[in-house]
Design an enzyme around this catalytic site. Structure first.
Site, PDB file in Angstrom:
ATOM      1  N   HIS A   1      -0.734  42.344  57.631  1.00  0.00           N
ATOM      2  CA  HIS A   1      -1.414  41.083  57.286  1.00  0.00           C
ATOM      3  C   HIS A   1      -0.959  40.029  58.290  1.00  0.00           C
ATOM      4  O   HIS A   1      -0.065  39.234  58.030  1.00  0.00           O
ATOM      5  CB  HIS A   1      -1.079  40.655  55.857  1.00  0.00           C
ATOM      6  CG  HIS A   1      -1.546  41.621  54.809  1.00  0.00           C
ATOM      7  ND1 HIS A   1      -0.901  42.818  54.546  1.00  0.00           N
ATOM      8  CD2 HIS A   1      -2.605  41.575  53.967  1.00  0.00           C
ATOM      9  CE1 HIS A   1      -1.543  43.454  53.576  1.00  0.00           C
ATOM     10  NE2 HIS A   1      -2.577  42.727  53.208  1.00  0.00           N
TER      11      HIS A   1
ATOM     12  N   ASN B   1      -8.640  46.360  56.472  1.00  0.00           N
ATOM     13  CA  ASN B   1      -7.641  46.288  55.416  1.00  0.00           C
ATOM     14  C   ASN B   1      -6.328  46.884  55.919  1.00  0.00           C
ATOM     15  O   ASN B   1      -6.267  48.055  56.294  1.00  0.00           O
ATOM     16  CB  ASN B   1      -8.142  47.056  54.182  1.00  0.00           C
ATOM     17  CG  ASN B   1      -7.190  46.966  53.004  1.00  0.00           C
ATOM     18  OD1 ASN B   1      -6.015  47.309  53.108  1.00  0.00           O
ATOM     19  ND2 ASN B   1      -7.704  46.514  51.879  1.00  0.00           N
TER      20      ASN B   1
ATOM     21  N   ASP C   1       3.197  41.993  54.565  1.00  0.00           N
ATOM     22  CA  ASP C   1       3.388  40.673  53.947  1.00  0.00           C
ATOM     23  C   ASP C   1       2.049  40.059  53.533  1.00  0.00           C
ATOM     24  O   ASP C   1       1.604  39.064  54.101  1.00  0.00           O
ATOM     25  CB  ASP C   1       4.179  39.728  54.858  1.00  0.00           C
ATOM     26  CG  ASP C   1       3.446  39.409  56.153  1.00  0.00           C
ATOM     27  OD1 ASP C   1       2.617  40.240  56.579  1.00  0.00           O
ATOM     28  OD2 ASP C   1       3.687  38.335  56.721  1.00  0.00           O
TER      29      ASP C   1
END
Length: 279
Positions: A42, A143, A164
């Site tokens: 992320h 994703n 995270d």
């Protein structure tokens, strides 16, 4: 689902803890002259101007990196972190703060690979701009949870992973555990780092227990609380859980966390440095 933007929070106490641990892990991992795969699930935009509207709206960096800017520590790890952040600023003034992608890029060598996932459309464009120029770096608008599992085991046979998510979706706490179990089953020797916010302590307790019960070995936890846990909305602490950590990481964090608590926390602040599961 895609509303969270880290630009509002760059350089806050949670970033200080996260990036201090990340720098320690990557510094250790890149000592060995063998290729390494770094995976950031992320990534966010990767680099932040603190004078920009988002940072100025919250000014969270004033409670984090700004308090450390002129600090001289007796511990090398904290001085190295401060020097690292200063290397992204052209003058002695604090103007920019690197996200985890730019910190990772600092450590990655020409023969290492960096994989950076981001779903937010605006931050994905910024991430692509901030990370361009190196063939060994790949930015993906996918994703990160599924992307991580798909990359394992890496061709290098060495991997360092940062997970995270913003935890906007309550299921993220459970998804972190289930994703880690899948990743560990595919590649048990990788180093995995999980950042988490303490908004609801029960969710963190459940996540810790899920990892303890998973069968994974050698799990350490490092947490910095800027104030006591509370039922009022808002993050009061954050932490990093590290699976297969470098052998001196806990010793380093045992020394640095009390100093960070003194510098960044209110009188009710606290820290945790724990071996959740032995080797």
């Amino acid at each position: 689902m895609l509303s969270y933007r880290h630009s509002f929070h760059a350089g806050n106490p949670a970033d200080v803890l996260k990036h201090l641990v990340l720098a320690q892990v990557l510094g250790y991992q890149t000592i060995k002259d063998k290729p390494l795969d770094y995976i950031d699930t992320h990534s966010g935009a990767g680099f932040f101007e603190l004078a920009a509207a988002d940072s100025q709206k919250t000014q969270e960096y004033q409670d984090g990196i700004e308090k450390l800017w002129q600090h001289k520590s007796e511990h090398a790890a904290l001085n190295e972190y401060i020097a690292l952040i200063k290397s992204f600023n052209e003058t002695d003034e604090l103007a920019f703060y690197p996200g985890s992608p730019k910190i990772a890029e600092h450590f990655l060598r020409r023969y290492d690979k960096g994989w950076f996932f981001e779903l937010h459309p605006r931050d994905l464009l910024l991430l692509e701009e901030n990370m361009q120029g190196k063939r060994s770096i790949r930015v993906r608008g996918e994703n990160g949870f599924t992307g991580l599992v798909g990359l394992l085991p890496p061709a290098s046979r060495r991997a360092c992973v940062l997970i995270d998510p913003p935890y906007e979706i309550k299921d993220d706490y459970e998804t972190v555990v289930t994703t880690l179990i899948k990743a560990y089953q595919r590649f048990s020797t990788g180093t995995y780092m999980i950042w988490y916010p303490v908004v609801d302590r029960e969710r963190i307790d459940n996540m810790e227990q899920g990892l303890i019960d998973s069968g994974m070995r050698n799990i350490q936890l490092f947490e910095l609380g800027t104030e006591d846990d509370t039922d009022v909305h808002g993050m009061t602490a954050s932490g990093m859980i590290v699976i297969n950590p470098p052998w001196k990481l806990k010793q380093t964090m045992d020394a640095v966390l009390p100093e960070l608590m003194t510098l960044l926390s209110k009188p009710s602040g606290f820290y945790r440095s724990e071996q959740l599961v032995n080797e």
